[in-house]
Design a protein around this motif. Structure first.
Motif, PDB file in Angstrom:
ATOM      1  N   PHE A  31      36.696 -23.424  63.083  1.00 27.45           N
ATOM      2  CA  PHE A  31      35.464 -23.963  63.663  1.00 27.45           C
ATOM      3  C   PHE A  31      34.650 -22.861  64.332  1.00 27.45           C
ATOM      4  CE2 PHE A  31      33.154 -25.792  67.284  1.00 27.45           C
ATOM      5  CZ  PHE A  31      32.285 -26.618  66.589  1.00 27.45           C
ATOM      6  N   LEU A  32      35.312 -21.972  65.051  1.00 29.26           N
ATOM      7  CA  LEU A  32      34.590 -20.866  65.695  1.00 29.26           C
ATOM      8  C   LEU A  32      33.937 -19.953  64.651  1.00 29.26           C
ATOM      9  CD1 LEU A  32      37.077 -19.974  68.570  1.00 29.26           C
ATOM     10  CD2 LEU A  32      34.922 -21.237  68.743  1.00 29.26           C
ATOM     11  N   ALA A  33      34.649 -19.675  63.561  1.00 31.16           N
ATOM     12  CA  ALA A  33      34.078 -18.863  62.488  1.00 31.16           C
ATOM     13  C   ALA A  33      32.907 -19.596  61.830  1.00 31.16           C
ATOM     14  CB  ALA A  33      35.141 -18.533  61.444  1.00 31.16           C
ATOM     15  N   PHE A  34      33.024 -20.920  61.696  1.00 30.51           N
ATOM     16  CA  PHE A  34      31.943 -21.742  61.151  1.00 30.51           C
ATOM     17  C   PHE A  34      30.690 -21.626  62.015  1.00 30.51           C
ATOM     18  CE2 PHE A  34      29.791 -25.854  61.662  1.00 30.51           C
ATOM     19  CZ  PHE A  34      29.301 -26.050  60.384  1.00 30.51           C
ATOM     20  N   VAL A  35      30.852 -21.699  63.321  1.00 31.62           N
ATOM     21  CA  VAL A  35      29.700 -21.614  64.236  1.00 31.62           C
ATOM     22  C   VAL A  35      29.038 -20.248  64.151  1.00 31.62           C
ATOM     23  CG1 VAL A  35      29.035 -21.614  66.678  1.00 31.62           C
ATOM     24  CG2 VAL A  35      30.534 -23.397  65.806  1.00 31.62           C
ATOM     25  N   VAL A  36      29.835 -19.187  64.151  1.00 28.67           N
ATOM     26  CA  VAL A  36      29.274 -17.834  64.072  1.00 28.67           C
ATOM     27  C   VAL A  36      28.526 -17.638  62.753  1.00 28.67           C
ATOM     28  CG1 VAL A  36      29.885 -15.387  63.911  1.00 28.67           C
ATOM     29  CG2 VAL A  36      30.936 -16.819  65.661  1.00 28.67           C
ATOM     30  N   ALA A  37      29.132 -18.070  61.648  1.00 27.31           N
ATOM     31  CA  ALA A  37      28.464 -17.933  60.347  1.00 27.31           C
ATOM     32  C   ALA A  37      27.215 -18.797  60.286  1.00 27.31           C
ATOM     33  CB  ALA A  37      29.429 -18.315  59.226  1.00 27.31           C
ATOM     34  N   MET A  60      22.873 -22.182  53.207  1.00 24.21           N
ATOM     35  CA  MET A  60      23.112 -23.026  54.376  1.00 24.21           C
ATOM     36  C   MET A  60      24.439 -23.777  54.283  1.00 24.21           C
ATOM     37  SD  MET A  60      19.401 -24.429  55.584  1.00 24.21           S
ATOM     38  CE  MET A  60      18.760 -24.974  54.028  1.00 24.21           C
ATOM     39  N   ALA A  61      24.936 -24.036  53.080  1.00 21.09           N
ATOM     40  CA  ALA A  61      26.211 -24.745  52.915  1.00 21.09           C
ATOM     41  C   ALA A  61      27.404 -23.807  52.985  1.00 21.09           C
ATOM     42  CB  ALA A  61      26.214 -25.476  51.581  1.00 21.09           C
ATOM     43  N   HIS A  62      27.183 -22.518  52.924  1.00 19.09           N
ATOM     44  CA  HIS A  62      28.273 -21.536  52.894  1.00 19.09           C
ATOM     45  C   HIS A  62      29.247 -21.657  54.070  1.00 19.09           C
ATOM     46  CE1 HIS A  62      30.077 -17.469  53.246  1.00 19.09           C
ATOM     47  NE2 HIS A  62      30.262 -17.669  51.947  1.00 19.09           N
ATOM     48  N   PRO A  63      28.800 -21.808  55.330  1.00 20.58           N
ATOM     49  CA  PRO A  63      29.779 -21.921  56.422  1.00 20.58           C
ATOM     50  C   PRO A  63      30.717 -23.118  56.266  1.00 20.58           C
ATOM     51  CG  PRO A  63      27.625 -21.424  57.327  1.00 20.58           C
ATOM     52  CD  PRO A  63      27.423 -21.702  55.861  1.00 20.58           C
ATOM     53  N   ALA A  64      30.197 -24.247  55.820  1.00 17.19           N
ATOM     54  CA  ALA A  64      31.028 -25.446  55.706  1.00 17.19           C
ATOM     55  C   ALA A  64      31.888 -25.450  54.450  1.00 17.19           C
ATOM     56  CB  ALA A  64      30.148 -26.692  55.720  1.00 17.19           C
TER      57      ALA A  64
END
Length: 77
Positions: A31-37, A60-64
Motif C-alpha cells: 500500500f505504501l508503494a502504491f501511494v508513492v507510485a 494511471m492504472a499502473h500503481p494498482a
C-alpha cells in the motif's frame, strides 16, 4: 481522553503463502508503494490522457495493477 497516532496496517487473511494464513507486512508495504507510485504516476497519466487516452489510462492504472500486487506478493508475512 488519550490521543495518539495509530499505525495504519493492511491485513490480508486467508492466504496460503505462510502457515498463519494472514499477511500484514506485505500488504502494508504494498500500500505504501502504491501511494508513492500514485503520487508520481497519476499526474503524469492525467497529462498524457489529454493527448493519448489509452496510454494515460495505463499509466494511471499502473500503481494498482502492477506496483501493489508485486510488492505485496513478494513478502510472505
Amino acid at each position: 481522553m488519550t490521543g495518539g497516532i495509530g499505525i495504519p496496517a493492511c491485513v490480508q487473511c486467508g492466504t496460503r503463502s505462510n502457515p498463519c494464513r494472514c499477511k500484514v507486512v506485505g500488504p502494508t508495504l504494498g500500500f505504501l508503494a502504491f501511494v508513492v507510485a500514485g503520487v508520481v504516476e497519476w499526474p503524469v497519466g492525467a497529462l498524457v490522457y489529454c493527448f493519448r487516452h489509452m496510454k494515460g489510462r495505463r499509466i494511471m492504472a499502473h500503481p494498482a495493477s502492477v506496483v501493489y500486487p508485486s510488492v505485496s506478493n513478494r513478502i510472505p508475512i
